[in-house]
Design an enzyme around this catalytic site. Structure first.
Site, PDB file in Angstrom:
ATOM      1  CB  CYS A  68      53.970  28.290  82.990  1.00 51.13           C
ATOM      2  SG  CYS A  68      52.339  28.949  83.099  1.00 51.13           S
TER       3      CYS A  68
ATOM      4  CG  HIS B  74      51.010  24.580  82.512  1.00 54.98           C
ATOM      5  ND1 HIS B  74      51.974  25.582  83.217  1.00 54.98           N
ATOM      6  CD2 HIS B  74      51.988  23.771  82.125  1.00 54.98           C
ATOM      7  CE1 HIS B  74      53.223  24.956  83.434  1.00 54.98           C
ATOM      8  NE2 HIS B  74      53.235  24.192  82.579  1.00 54.98           N
TER       9      HIS B  74
ATOM     10  CG  ASN C 209      55.016  21.039  81.699  1.00 60.07           C
ATOM     11  OD1 ASN C 209      55.286  22.088  82.137  1.00 60.07           O
ATOM     12  ND2 ASN C 209      54.095  20.198  82.132  1.00 60.07           N
TER      13      ASN C 209
END
Length: 376
Positions: free
Chosen positions: A155, A306, A324
């Protein structure tokens, strides 16, 4: 604004992050031959030592082999995925065992679960190989719509890419310079990197931009190769392998923009107005902004450890708009908020500023200063 800048912490955390949850098929794709049939056809070629099993090193080299295509590449990607999760040699994956993967009547529960794991990942990777357009860009790509972070826990790569796409997709497109051999040179503000033509297994394992083409897979691999060529990882690793070791979103932002990035630690300052001002001004000036969570869960349906892109800010409603890189969907029960989570579509969701400073660990933001130059 100066008050905000005074609380910047220049230390940058390096993290090892979890991969996105995979959307696995419920059944074998119609065109996909059974897993064990593929093994039966190719195992003797794969097993160069003739020992009757595949080692992690053999699988690693097969992932990058351009001659391993289609269903065979999907099987190799599946074995590589398993090895990467468990970080152990694939001695257990003997020819005899792999030929039994289609057997759903194993007596041991662990064997049943492992066989199911291998079958469903194989189906998923087969679809990735079959459905990914081989053009670099399709239509008006790049776009955030349809992006899904892959099996790699990177990520810290995909969130900054999403931030850049949200700001100026045409600028992102200009980074790409296709080469006659099927590879691509990526030209960033301070770095150039040559990405070799991707194998089918690499196409399976990397993140997906859906029907938009190969651009995200090439870019993700290129970011990984900058780490390999900077000496951070083994020199024989692929870009996809390198980013799986974890890394820093701030370093990815620096690579993509050529600018230095500041960092505000939200655990040390929970002053929403200052944070809102920083985000608002940065976005108005066309500068990239990102955020992330640590290992402590502070809100339902907001993954921990994250990275996220900040793609907008509504000053009137005091809402931070985030993305996201999982590209996920969340339907909440009850009033949206820390307890019930926030409605999410295609990875996009909005969080009230007061909740934002409680949930997220830090904000990183592009400055006007040029980043320290690295060698190409």
């Amino acid at each position: 604004m100066n008050a905000v800048l005074s609380i910047v912490c220049e230390l940058c955390l390096t993290t090892v992050l979890a991969p996105a949850p995979m959307r696995l098929p419920d059944a074998r794709p119609e065109k996909a031959p059974p897993f064990s049939d593929v093994v039966r056809e190719h195992f003797k070629t794969w097993d160069q030592t003739g020992r009757g099993y595949l080692t992690a090193e053999e699988v690693h080299h097969l992932v990058r082999n351009l001659s391993v295509t289609g269903p065979a590449a999907a099987v190799i990607a599946t074995l590589h995925h398993y090895e990467r999760i468990h970080r152990k040699n694939l001695v257990r994956f003997s020819e005899q065992f792999l030929l039994s993967v289609n057997n759903e009547n194993a007596t041991q529960e662990t064997d049943r679960k492992l066989r199911l794991f291998l079958r469903t990942r194989y189906w998923h990777y087969f679809n990735q190989i079959e459905q990914t357009p081989r053009q670099l860009f399709v239509g008006d790509a790049p776009s955030l719509d349809g992006i899904h972070q892959g099996a790699v826990g990177d990520c810290f790569v995909i969130a900054p890419i999403g931030s850049a796409v949200a700001r100026n997709p045409e600028e992102v497109r200009r980074w790409f310079h296709p080469l006659p051999d099927g590879g691509c040179e990526l030209v960033f503000p301070q770095r150039r990197v040559r990405v070799p033509r991707l194998s089918d297994a690499e196409i399976a394992l990397t993140s997906s931009a859906g029907s938009q083409g190969m651009w995200l897979k090439v870019l993700e691999t290129g970011v990984g190769l900058t780490e390999v060529r900077s000496g951070f990882e083994r020199s024989d690793e692929s870009g996809e392998d390198a980013v799986d070791h974890g890394g820093s979103a701030r370093e990815t932002y620096r690579l993509l923009t050529g600018r230095s990035f500041g960092r505000v630690d939200l655990m040390k300052t929970r002053e929403p107005e200052r944070i809102g001002e920083l985000i608002s001004q940065s976005l108005r000036e066309g500068r990239l902004v990102g955020t992330g969570t640590d290992r402590t869960r502070r809100a339902n349906h907001v993954p921990t450890n994250h990275d996220y892109a900040i793609i907008g800010y509504d000053a009137e409603r005091r809402l931070v708009h985030l993305w996201n890189p999982w590209g996920n969907r969340v339907s909440t029960q009850g009033m949206p908020g820390i307890e019930n989570g926030f409605p999410t579509e295609g990875g996009k969701f909005s969080v009230p500023l007061n909740d934002f400073v409680r949930i997220f660990r830090a904000v990183v933001y592009e400055t006007r200063e040029e980043a320290r130059r690295e060698q190409s």
